[in-house]
Write a protein that holds these residues in place. Sequence first.
Motif, mmCIF file in Angstrom:
data_model
loop_
_atom_site.group_PDB
_atom_site.id
_atom_site.type_symbol
_atom_site.label_atom_id
_atom_site.label_comp_id
_atom_site.label_asym_id
_atom_site.label_seq_id
_atom_site.Cartn_x
_atom_site.Cartn_y
_atom_site.Cartn_z
ATOM 1 N N ASP A 97 9.640 -4.138 -2.706
ATOM 2 C CA ASP A 97 8.229 -3.928 -2.391
ATOM 3 C C ASP A 97 7.965 -2.511 -1.913
ATOM 4 N N SER A 118 -8.843 -6.384 6.315
ATOM 5 C CA SER A 118 -9.449 -5.261 5.604
ATOM 6 C C SER A 118 -10.955 -5.489 5.538
ATOM 7 N N VAL A 132 -8.801 -3.987 -1.686
ATOM 8 C CA VAL A 132 -7.359 -4.015 -1.485
ATOM 9 C C VAL A 132 -6.754 -5.252 -2.138
ATOM 10 N N ASP A 133 -5.476 -5.184 -2.452
ATOM 11 C CA ASP A 133 -4.735 -6.341 -2.940
ATOM 12 C C ASP A 133 -4.139 -7.032 -1.725
ATOM 13 N N ASP A 184 -0.204 -8.016 -2.184
ATOM 14 C CA ASP A 184 0.717 -6.887 -2.276
ATOM 15 C C ASP A 184 0.692 -6.012 -1.033
ATOM 16 N N GLU A 185 -0.467 -5.908 -0.377
ATOM 17 C CA GLU A 185 -0.581 -5.023 0.775
ATOM 18 C C GLU A 185 -0.471 -5.751 2.111
#
Length: 302
Positions: A15, A97, A132-133, A136-137
């Motif tokens: 990652d 977020s 944002v993802d 993944d984030e």
Amino acid sequence: MDRFQEMRVFAAVVDAGSFVGAADALGLSKAAVSRIVSELEARLGVRLLHRTTRRLSLTAEGEVFVVRCRDVLASVEEAEAEITERSGDAVGLLKVSAPFSFGVLRLGPLWGGFLAAHPRIELEITLSDRFVDLVDEGFDLAVRIARLQDSSLVSRRVSSTRMVLCASPRYLKAHGKPKHPSELASHAVLAYSLLAAGDTWEFEGPDGTVPVKVHPRMRTNNGDTCRAVALSHEGIVLQPAFIVDEDLRAGTLVELLPQYRAPDLGVYAMYPSRKHLLPKVRVLVDYLAAALQRDAPAARAR
């Protein structure tokens, strides 16, 4: 070596794209991370990563193994989430977020009350207008303002915001006040570049839906910048009410074509699709829904 820890470290290296990044994420030393991956490869008898001085990349075996690792890690996380949900405790780090302007103007005043009500939760808030993802984030929840399209995420509409077409009196005096949305095509427009509709603005009015292809003099990914340039008398903006309502009240911006309305945007709390919703996420979604609905009548009255 604990096989679960090996999988966790290996997935973190993939990652992060580096041993250093994985070490920072896991709170381990680079040497420890490198040793764990090497021991994993030795135990399996295969090379999982290609190592060069500039980058890491997965071998064919590594590509297969990291998918399995993520499946196992996700299953463990789901099992822990289910147990935590049964206990009902809202606890731990909550990564959120939110859009920049909305995060400052509407959400900023709410965080103190949330922390006071949930002393065992820690907040990490990132303000950005990009989508944002979450997976993944590593975000637990995102607040998004949009006309929501199909998504693999779970969402709950917690509020809405009216879109306002407006300009300064000085701009209107110099360039004239549009009497129909079609006239926007010949005006200086200050456009929000992340608007899903792009340069085609739609309005609902007495003659139905009116699409207008605008020709922006300026594009920006920040609504406050659009507002600032509009206040400098350089064009017309289409912005959420929470950004321009103070200016409308003060008369420094004037609403245009009130009989033609751009579609309202929903305010959504979004989180990864999971069978079991973590209590810390659930209490935040409930809190935002209650707080934003409570503030909605005052916002609409402005």
